[in-house]
Design a protein around this motif. Structure first.
Motif, mmCIF file in Angstrom:
data_model
loop_
_atom_site.group_PDB
_atom_site.id
_atom_site.type_symbol
_atom_site.label_atom_id
_atom_site.label_comp_id
_atom_site.label_asym_id
_atom_site.label_seq_id
_atom_site.Cartn_x
_atom_site.Cartn_y
_atom_site.Cartn_z
ATOM 1 N N LYS A 154 0.834 -1.202 0.000
ATOM 2 C CA LYS A 154 0.000 0.000 0.000
ATOM 3 C C LYS A 154 0.875 1.260 0.000
ATOM 4 O O LYS A 154 0.629 2.200 -0.760
ATOM 5 N N THR A 155 1.905 1.268 0.824
ATOM 6 C CA THR A 155 2.803 2.416 0.913
ATOM 7 C C THR A 155 3.594 2.584 -0.379
ATOM 8 O O THR A 155 3.742 3.700 -0.887
ATOM 9 N N ARG A 156 4.094 1.471 -0.923
ATOM 10 C CA ARG A 156 4.856 1.518 -2.176
ATOM 11 C C ARG A 156 4.013 2.054 -3.314
ATOM 12 O O ARG A 156 4.437 2.939 -4.077
ATOM 13 N N GLU A 157 2.786 1.547 -3.442
ATOM 14 C CA GLU A 157 1.902 1.989 -4.512
ATOM 15 C C GLU A 157 1.513 3.457 -4.357
ATOM 16 O O GLU A 157 1.385 4.181 -5.348
ATOM 17 N N ALA A 158 1.346 3.919 -3.123
ATOM 18 C CA ALA A 158 1.013 5.321 -2.878
ATOM 19 C C ALA A 158 2.135 6.244 -3.340
ATOM 20 O O ALA A 158 1.883 7.384 -3.730
ATOM 21 N N LYS A 159 3.366 5.748 -3.324
ATOM 22 C CA LYS A 159 4.520 6.530 -3.771
ATOM 23 C C LYS A 159 4.775 6.355 -5.264
ATOM 24 O O LYS A 159 5.693 6.942 -5.821
ATOM 25 N N GLY A 160 3.984 5.511 -5.921
ATOM 26 C CA GLY A 160 4.101 5.326 -7.359
ATOM 27 C C GLY A 160 5.287 4.493 -7.798
ATOM 28 O O GLY A 160 5.748 4.635 -8.931
ATOM 29 N N LEU A 161 5.778 3.618 -6.924
ATOM 30 C CA LEU A 161 6.910 2.766 -7.282
ATOM 31 C C LEU A 161 6.447 1.355 -7.599
ATOM 32 O O LEU A 161 5.537 0.834 -6.966
ATOM 33 N N SER A 162 7.111 0.733 -8.557
ATOM 34 C CA SER A 162 6.855 -0.666 -8.848
ATOM 35 C C SER A 162 7.689 -1.523 -7.895
ATOM 36 O O SER A 162 8.604 -1.020 -7.228
ATOM 37 N N GLN A 163 7.392 -2.800 -7.850
ATOM 38 C CA GLN A 163 8.203 -3.710 -7.040
ATOM 39 C C GLN A 163 9.645 -3.713 -7.545
ATOM 40 O O GLN A 163 10.582 -3.737 -6.749
ATOM 41 N N ASN A 164 9.828 -3.672 -8.850
ATOM 42 C CA ASN A 164 11.178 -3.649 -9.430
ATOM 43 C C ASN A 164 11.949 -2.414 -8.988
ATOM 44 O O ASN A 164 13.131 -2.505 -8.643
ATOM 45 N N GLU A 165 11.303 -1.265 -9.021
ATOM 46 C CA GLU A 165 11.969 -0.029 -8.605
ATOM 47 C C GLU A 165 12.349 -0.072 -7.128
ATOM 48 O O GLU A 165 13.450 0.338 -6.746
ATOM 49 N N LEU A 166 11.434 -0.559 -6.297
ATOM 50 C CA LEU A 166 11.721 -0.660 -4.869
ATOM 51 C C LEU A 166 12.886 -1.618 -4.619
ATOM 52 O O LEU A 166 13.771 -1.333 -3.812
ATOM 53 N N ALA A 167 12.891 -2.733 -5.328
ATOM 54 C CA ALA A 167 13.982 -3.703 -5.187
ATOM 55 C C ALA A 167 15.312 -3.063 -5.585
ATOM 56 O O ALA A 167 16.307 -3.179 -4.859
ATOM 57 N N ARG A 168 15.332 -2.387 -6.711
ATOM 58 C CA ARG A 168 16.565 -1.760 -7.192
ATOM 59 C C ARG A 168 17.068 -0.690 -6.226
ATOM 60 O O ARG A 168 18.246 -0.633 -5.898
ATOM 61 N N LYS A 169 16.167 0.136 -5.723
ATOM 62 C CA LYS A 169 16.565 1.248 -4.855
ATOM 63 C C LYS A 169 16.954 0.806 -3.442
ATOM 64 O O LYS A 169 17.714 1.496 -2.778
ATOM 65 N N THR A 170 16.424 -0.315 -2.985
ATOM 66 C CA THR A 170 16.751 -0.796 -1.636
ATOM 67 C C THR A 170 17.884 -1.809 -1.636
ATOM 68 O O THR A 170 18.469 -2.073 -0.595
ATOM 69 N N GLY A 171 18.149 -2.411 -2.793
ATOM 70 C CA GLY A 171 19.172 -3.443 -2.861
ATOM 71 C C GLY A 171 18.639 -4.836 -2.539
ATOM 72 O O GLY A 171 19.402 -5.790 -2.476
ATOM 73 N N TYR A 172 17.338 -4.945 -2.328
ATOM 74 C CA TYR A 172 16.723 -6.253 -2.089
ATOM 75 C C TYR A 172 16.274 -6.839 -3.412
ATOM 76 O O TYR A 172 15.970 -6.111 -4.358
ATOM 77 N N SER A 173 16.206 -8.148 -3.494
ATOM 78 C CA SER A 173 15.784 -8.789 -4.739
ATOM 79 C C SER A 173 14.283 -8.599 -4.943
ATOM 80 O O SER A 173 13.530 -8.404 -3.981
ATOM 81 N N LEU A 174 13.873 -8.677 -6.185
ATOM 82 C CA LEU A 174 12.452 -8.607 -6.513
ATOM 83 C C LEU A 174 11.699 -9.710 -5.785
ATOM 84 O O LEU A 174 10.606 -9.492 -5.245
ATOM 85 N N GLN A 175 12.296 -10.890 -5.733
ATOM 86 C CA GLN A 175 11.655 -12.019 -5.064
ATOM 87 C C GLN A 175 11.438 -11.728 -3.575
ATOM 88 O O GLN A 175 10.420 -12.111 -3.008
ATOM 89 N N ASN A 176 12.386 -11.048 -2.951
ATOM 90 C CA ASN A 176 12.263 -10.707 -1.542
ATOM 91 C C ASN A 176 11.124 -9.696 -1.326
ATOM 92 O O ASN A 176 10.332 -9.832 -0.394
ATOM 93 N N ILE A 177 11.040 -8.711 -2.193
ATOM 94 C CA ILE A 177 9.957 -7.725 -2.111
ATOM 95 C C ILE A 177 8.610 -8.430 -2.281
ATOM 96 O O ILE A 177 7.663 -8.192 -1.526
ATOM 97 N N GLN A 178 8.525 -9.320 -3.273
ATOM 98 C CA GLN A 178 7.281 -10.061 -3.500
ATOM 99 C C GLN A 178 6.925 -10.919 -2.294
ATOM 100 O O GLN A 178 5.762 -10.981 -1.892
ATOM 101 N N LYS A 179 7.907 -11.568 -1.717
ATOM 102 C CA LYS A 179 7.688 -12.417 -0.548
ATOM 103 C C LYS A 179 7.127 -11.585 0.605
ATOM 104 O O LYS A 179 6.192 -12.008 1.287
ATOM 105 N N ILE A 180 7.677 -10.420 0.809
ATOM 106 C CA ILE A 180 7.202 -9.526 1.870
ATOM 107 C C ILE A 180 5.761 -9.110 1.603
ATOM 108 O O ILE A 180 4.904 -9.189 2.479
ATOM 109 N N GLU A 181 5.487 -8.675 0.391
ATOM 110 C CA GLU A 181 4.148 -8.173 0.066
ATOM 111 C C GLU A 181 3.091 -9.270 0.019
ATOM 112 O O GLU A 181 1.914 -9.003 0.192
ATOM 113 N N GLN A 182 3.482 -10.499 -0.219
ATOM 114 C CA GLN A 182 2.528 -11.607 -0.299
ATOM 115 C C GLN A 182 2.327 -12.327 1.030
ATOM 116 O O GLN A 182 1.592 -13.301 1.100
ATOM 117 N N GLY A 183 2.993 -11.865 2.074
ATOM 118 C CA GLY A 183 2.803 -12.456 3.388
ATOM 119 C C GLY A 183 3.550 -13.750 3.612
ATOM 120 O O GLY A 183 3.187 -14.530 4.470
#
Length: 116
Positions: free
Chosen positions: A9-38
């Protein structure tokens, strides 16, 4: 005392994709997805700090505590995931709710489990 994780919800409110968040934080896309999917059992303070820095938000924008007496329908929306408290031991991945779309990743839930 469940903790709601509202990363998606917070990521989408800032207009970032999962890929962008992964790139900017240094976490993998899979890790971001795992977090968001519970599917993550915990989140480190380092990860929370990175998310807050990139999303320009406060930890309270990503995490929310709900008292035990709140009805499940109230605290479990499509953009939030409810994590068990430390007193509610998680012994299997199946103990973490699967019906939510957002991921959780906050302080270790079970000290016997490793960080996500």
């Amino acid at each position: 005392m469940p903790v709601l994780v509202k990363l998606k919800k917070t990521r989408e409110a800032k207009g970032l994709s999962q890929n962008e968040l992964a790139r900017k934080t240094g976490y993998s896309l899979q890790n971001i997805q795992k977090i968001e999917q519970g599917r993550a059992a915990s989140i480190t303070f380092d990860a929370l700090g990175r998310f807050c820095e990139v999303l320009e938000c406060q930890p309270g924008d990503i995490l929310e505590w709900q008292p035990d007496n709140v009805d499940d329908k109230t605290r479990n929306s499509s953009d939030e995931i409810v994590l068990p408290t430390a007193s509610e031991k998680v012994t299997r991945k199946s103990d973490v709710p699967k019906s939510t779309k957002s991921q959780a990743h906050m302080v270790v839930i079970d000290n016997n489990r490793g960080a996500a």
